[in-house]
Design a protein around this motif. Structure first.
Motif, PDB file in Angstrom:
ATOM      1  N   ASP A  27       0.904  -1.191  -0.087  1.00 19.80           N
ATOM      2  CA  ASP A  27      -0.029  -0.004   0.000  1.00 19.80           C
ATOM      3  C   ASP A  27       0.807   1.246   0.033  1.00 19.80           C
ATOM      4  O   ASP A  27       1.989   1.258  -0.121  1.00 19.80           O
ATOM      5  CB  ASP A  27      -1.057  -0.042   1.235  1.00 19.80           C
ATOM      6  N   ALA A  28       0.282   2.287   0.045  1.00 20.51           N
ATOM      7  CA  ALA A  28       1.131   3.539   0.088  1.00 20.51           C
ATOM      8  C   ALA A  28       2.158   3.661   1.304  1.00 20.51           C
ATOM      9  O   ALA A  28       3.272   4.388   0.920  1.00 20.51           O
ATOM     10  CB  ALA A  28       0.070   4.623   0.119  1.00 20.51           C
ATOM     11  N   ALA A  29       1.565   3.204   2.433  1.00 23.15           N
ATOM     12  CA  ALA A  29       2.798   3.280   3.515  1.00 23.15           C
ATOM     13  C   ALA A  29       3.873   2.518   3.339  1.00 23.15           C
ATOM     14  O   ALA A  29       4.925   2.783   3.471  1.00 23.15           O
ATOM     15  CB  ALA A  29       1.948   2.788   4.865  1.00 23.15           C
ATOM     16  N   TRP A  30       3.631   1.219   2.589  1.00 23.40           N
ATOM     17  CA  TRP A  30       4.899   0.475   2.351  1.00 23.40           C
ATOM     18  C   TRP A  30       5.847   0.949   1.192  1.00 23.40           C
ATOM     19  O   TRP A  30       6.960   1.051   1.175  1.00 23.40           O
ATOM     20  CB  TRP A  30       4.148  -0.943   1.734  1.00 23.40           C
ATOM     21  N   ALA A  31       4.956   1.594   0.148  1.00 25.05           N
ATOM     22  CA  ALA A  31       5.740   2.179  -0.979  1.00 25.05           C
ATOM     23  C   ALA A  31       6.644   3.492  -0.322  1.00 25.05           C
ATOM     24  O   ALA A  31       7.827   3.592  -0.667  1.00 25.05           O
ATOM     25  CB  ALA A  31       4.620   2.865  -1.718  1.00 25.05           C
TER      26      ALA A  31
END
Length: 345
Positions: A27-31
């Motif tokens: 997700d965005a946090a991972w990216a």
């Protein structure tokens, strides 16, 4: 902050633990964390065309293994994170000996690269003294060190054609690519090792014929590692498929052909991860797998969790003994000097 866990997934043939790292959503946090860690590590992220789409999308560069290794060598980054299988990371280390090379999961092997060892190649050479050894770039560092000239699927014919006609040639490890080279060159003194990629070997002729019959106007993009490559040429010869629609291509060659095709649909015979890049290259074309089960479990071991772990912990670092790297580098450089390395494997 994402946490890591695993799922049970051992190798039924060897019993080896091939449990992929899991528990992380791309997700965005991972990216955001991946990009931040890459910057901290002064790392360039490379993803092979067969990787999971989310891995391809986060990478700085996506392509075939040789092209990525050359990009890595030219990069100013001090660390290379190679999202692919182990021999690919080894090749990057061979071409960039002074850089740190990480693979997100060192257990990500390759059935084709494992089909010949350095010892086996030395024994084969002893049976054919004076022969020139041509090895597909999809081989271990140890095999490259025993090789005279490496090749890719796109320049294998040029490499073999560059060798004096009277010299014997030992071609390894892929029997289907070797058969393709022998067919094109007509060379009788070309001996082919009986190795294969288990994924490509499983894309068979009857399956291709059935899919082609159901869509006679489709282009056929066939990787020369496939067990169906000869069948594709037979279909063209018999008129079942228009000859101009059958294209024997490396992964890089497939991308070039995708941008140029006028076909409304294309049947693709290679590992299914390639469809992601093909669809991005030509979104108006319907790309479909000849065999939608042709997925490499080793490629898919590079999960979002594995990449995160690698960047957090600087794991797993790839090492190649200096003397092996030096000899392997010579065989790769000879390949680059002959013809064009094109789209790689």
């Amino acid at each position: 902050m994402p946490t890591l866990d695993t799922a049970i997934n051992g190798d039924p043939d060897t019993g080896a633990d091939l449990t992929p790292y899991g528990g992380v959503t791309a997700d965005a946090a991972w990216a955001e964390e991946i990009r931040s860690l890459a910057q901290q590590r002064d790392a360039v992220l490379l993803a092979h065309n067969y990787q999971l789409p989310e891995i391809q999308e986060i990478a700085d560069h996506t392509g075939d293994s040789l092209a990525l290794s050359r990009i890595a060598a030219e990069s100013d980054a001090s660390t290379i994170v190679f999202c692919g299988v182990h021999f690919m990371a080894e090749t990057a280390k061979i071409l960039s000996p002074d850089k740190t090379v990480l693979i997100p999961d060192a257990r990500a092997g390759c059935s084709l690269a494992d089909s010949i060892t350095g010892e086996q190649l030395r024994e084969w050479k002893a049976e054919h003294p004076g022969a020139v050894v041509v090895s597909y770039v999809n081989t271990t560092a140890e095999v490259k060190a025993e090789t005279d000239i490496c090749c890719t699927s796109s320049n294998a014919v040029d490499v073999v054609a560059s060798i004096p006609a009277e010299r014997e040639v030992l071609f390894c490890p892929d029997q289907f690519l070797g058969a393709h080279v022998k067919r094109v060159t007509g060379r009788e003194n070309l001996h082919v090792w009986a190795g294969e990629c288990h994924v490509h070997a499983g894309i068979n002729g009857p399956e291709l014929a059935e899919r082609a019959a159901a869509d006679p106007d489709a282009d056929l993009f066939i990787h020369p590692e496939c067990g169906c490559a000869t069948s594709a040429l037979y279909l063209a010869g018999e008129g079942a498929v228009a000859e101009g629609r059958v294209k024997i291509l490396s992964t890089g060659g497939m991308l070039t052909a995708a941008r140029e095709t006028n076909a409304e649909s294309v049947l693709v015979a290679t590992e299914v991860g390639m469809l992601h890049q093909l669809r991005k290259a030509a979104p108006e074309t319907d790309f479909r797998a000849v065999n939608d089960r042709a997925s490499c479990r080793y490629m898919k071991m590079i999960t979002p969790a594995a990449l995160l772990r690698s960047l957090r912990e600087c794991a797993d670092e790839v090492h190649v003994a200096p003397e092996i790297a030096e000899r392997g580098r010579a065989s790769v450089q000879r390949m680059i000097e002959i013809g064009t390395s094109g789209g790689g494997e």
